[in-house]
Design a protein around this motif. Structure first.
Motif, PDB file in Angstrom:
ATOM      1  N   CYS A 144     -12.362   5.895  12.957  1.00  0.00           N
ATOM      2  CA  CYS A 144     -12.196   4.540  12.444  1.00  0.00           C
ATOM      3  C   CYS A 144     -11.015   4.471  11.473  1.00  0.00           C
ATOM      4  CB  CYS A 144     -13.477   4.090  11.749  1.00  0.00           C
ATOM      5  SG  CYS A 144     -13.430   2.401  11.123  1.00  0.00           S
ATOM      6  N   MET A 145     -10.885   5.485  10.621  1.00  0.00           N
ATOM      7  CA  MET A 145      -9.791   5.508   9.658  1.00  0.00           C
ATOM      8  C   MET A 145      -8.460   5.640  10.386  1.00  0.00           C
ATOM      9  SD  MET A 145      -9.172   5.208   6.501  1.00  0.00           S
ATOM     10  CE  MET A 145      -7.602   5.198   5.648  1.00  0.00           C
ATOM     11  N   ALA A 146      -8.421   6.466  11.437  1.00  0.00           N
ATOM     12  CA  ALA A 146      -7.187   6.622  12.215  1.00  0.00           C
ATOM     13  C   ALA A 146      -6.786   5.295  12.855  1.00  0.00           C
ATOM     14  CB  ALA A 146      -7.374   7.700  13.287  1.00  0.00           C
ATOM     15  N   GLU A 147      -7.764   4.596  13.430  1.00  0.00           N
ATOM     16  CA  GLU A 147      -7.471   3.310  14.057  1.00  0.00           C
ATOM     17  C   GLU A 147      -7.029   2.286  13.015  1.00  0.00           C
ATOM     18  OE1 GLU A 147     -11.015   2.346  16.133  1.00  0.00           O
ATOM     19  OE2 GLU A 147     -10.692   3.840  17.722  1.00  0.00           O
ATOM     20  N   HIS A 148      -7.663   2.324  11.848  1.00  0.00           N
ATOM     21  CA  HIS A 148      -7.311   1.383  10.791  1.00  0.00           C
ATOM     22  C   HIS A 148      -5.866   1.580  10.337  1.00  0.00           C
ATOM     23  CE1 HIS A 148      -7.739  -1.280   7.393  1.00  0.00           C
ATOM     24  NE2 HIS A 148      -7.429  -0.318   6.553  1.00  0.00           N
ATOM     25  N   LEU A 149      -5.467   2.822  10.137  1.00  0.00           N
ATOM     26  CA  LEU A 149      -4.084   3.087   9.749  1.00  0.00           C
ATOM     27  C   LEU A 149      -3.116   2.629  10.843  1.00  0.00           C
ATOM     28  CD1 LEU A 149      -4.338   6.610   8.071  1.00  0.00           C
ATOM     29  CD2 LEU A 149      -3.838   4.434   6.944  1.00  0.00           C
TER      30      LEU A 149
END
Length: 239
Positions: free
Chosen positions: A205-210
């Motif tokens: 999720c953090m990777a997609e958010h960035l």
């Protein structure tokens, strides 16, 4: 004159210098002040209807944040951020933040994570209310407070500095297209995954958010797809 929209400054509420700093940040975000352009303190002071001194002081505050740079005998230039700069900032953030989110998911208490829910909700509220200053401040508070749970002050400082250098300019256009709300809602999704103890899911999720944030920086240009993939790659290595 004429660089800025009219803004009321009230010295009774806070220091004039701080009011000017906040007004200038708002002008940067809205796109009223353009990257690469040099602005003089006296000219901006005329727009505000005040003396040049608090404007110079405010500009020096912004210079320390990396938002402007002094130009001798002329004023201050709004810092330009190239696509290459943004790619590199995103890569560094991904290398640090993605694995750290997994670590924090495994170590943080439920109480520590739940304490961030009001901030995550504030990000969504600000996006829906078109409150750009509130959006950026709540977003900053959420990410840095979340990272602070790792106990590494230097890491938090590093990410805070990268966030300042990659601040969104001309955010108004993105807001008008409704592109901030989906990104805002990802904070709640991330928090829910962390509360569920899903470290791998939180990292993804953090990777997609960035990647989405980098797409916003690109203004939806064709380069955003490649950058989004670049932001995901460090997450895949840590998965």
């Amino acid at each position: 004159m004429g660089h800025l929209k009219h803004r009321d400054l009230n010295a009774g509420r806070e220091r004039l210098r701080d009011q000017v700093s906040n007004a200038l940040r708002a002008a940067l975000i809205s796109g009223e002040l353009r990257p690469g352009v040099v602005y003089s303190a006296p000219t901006l002071a005329e727009d505000f209807g005040i003396s040049a001194t608090p404007v110079r002081e405010a500009m020096l505050d912004l210079a320390r944040e990396g938002l402007v740079e002094p130009v001798r005998n002329k004023g201050f230039r709004i810092t330009e951020v190239s696509e290459r700069d943004l790619d590199q900032y995103t890569e560094i953030r991904a290398l640090i933040e993605i694995p750290m989110i997994g670590r924090i998911t495994r170590s943080a208490t439920r109480e520590q994570l739940e304490a961030l829910r009001p901030v995550a909700e504030e990000i969504v509220r600000a996006a829906r209310d078109h409150d750009l200053i509130g959006y950026l401040e709540a977003d900053r508070q959420f990410h840095l407070s979340l990272l602070a749970l790792c106990g590494n002050d230097r890491l938090v400082e590093t990410i805070g500095d990268l966030r300042k250098r990659s601040r969104l300019y001309g955010l108004t256009a993105l807001d008008e297209r409704g592109e901030l709300i989906p990104s805002a809602e990802e904070h709640l999704e991330l928090l829910d995954l962390m509360l569920a103890g899903d470290a791998k899911g939180a990292e993804r999720c953090m990777a997609e958010h960035l990647g989405h944030v980098r797409s916003l920086w690109a203004g939806g240009s064709s380069s955003s797809t490649d950058t989004k993939g670049a932001a995901r790659r460090p997450g895949n290595r840590t998965a």
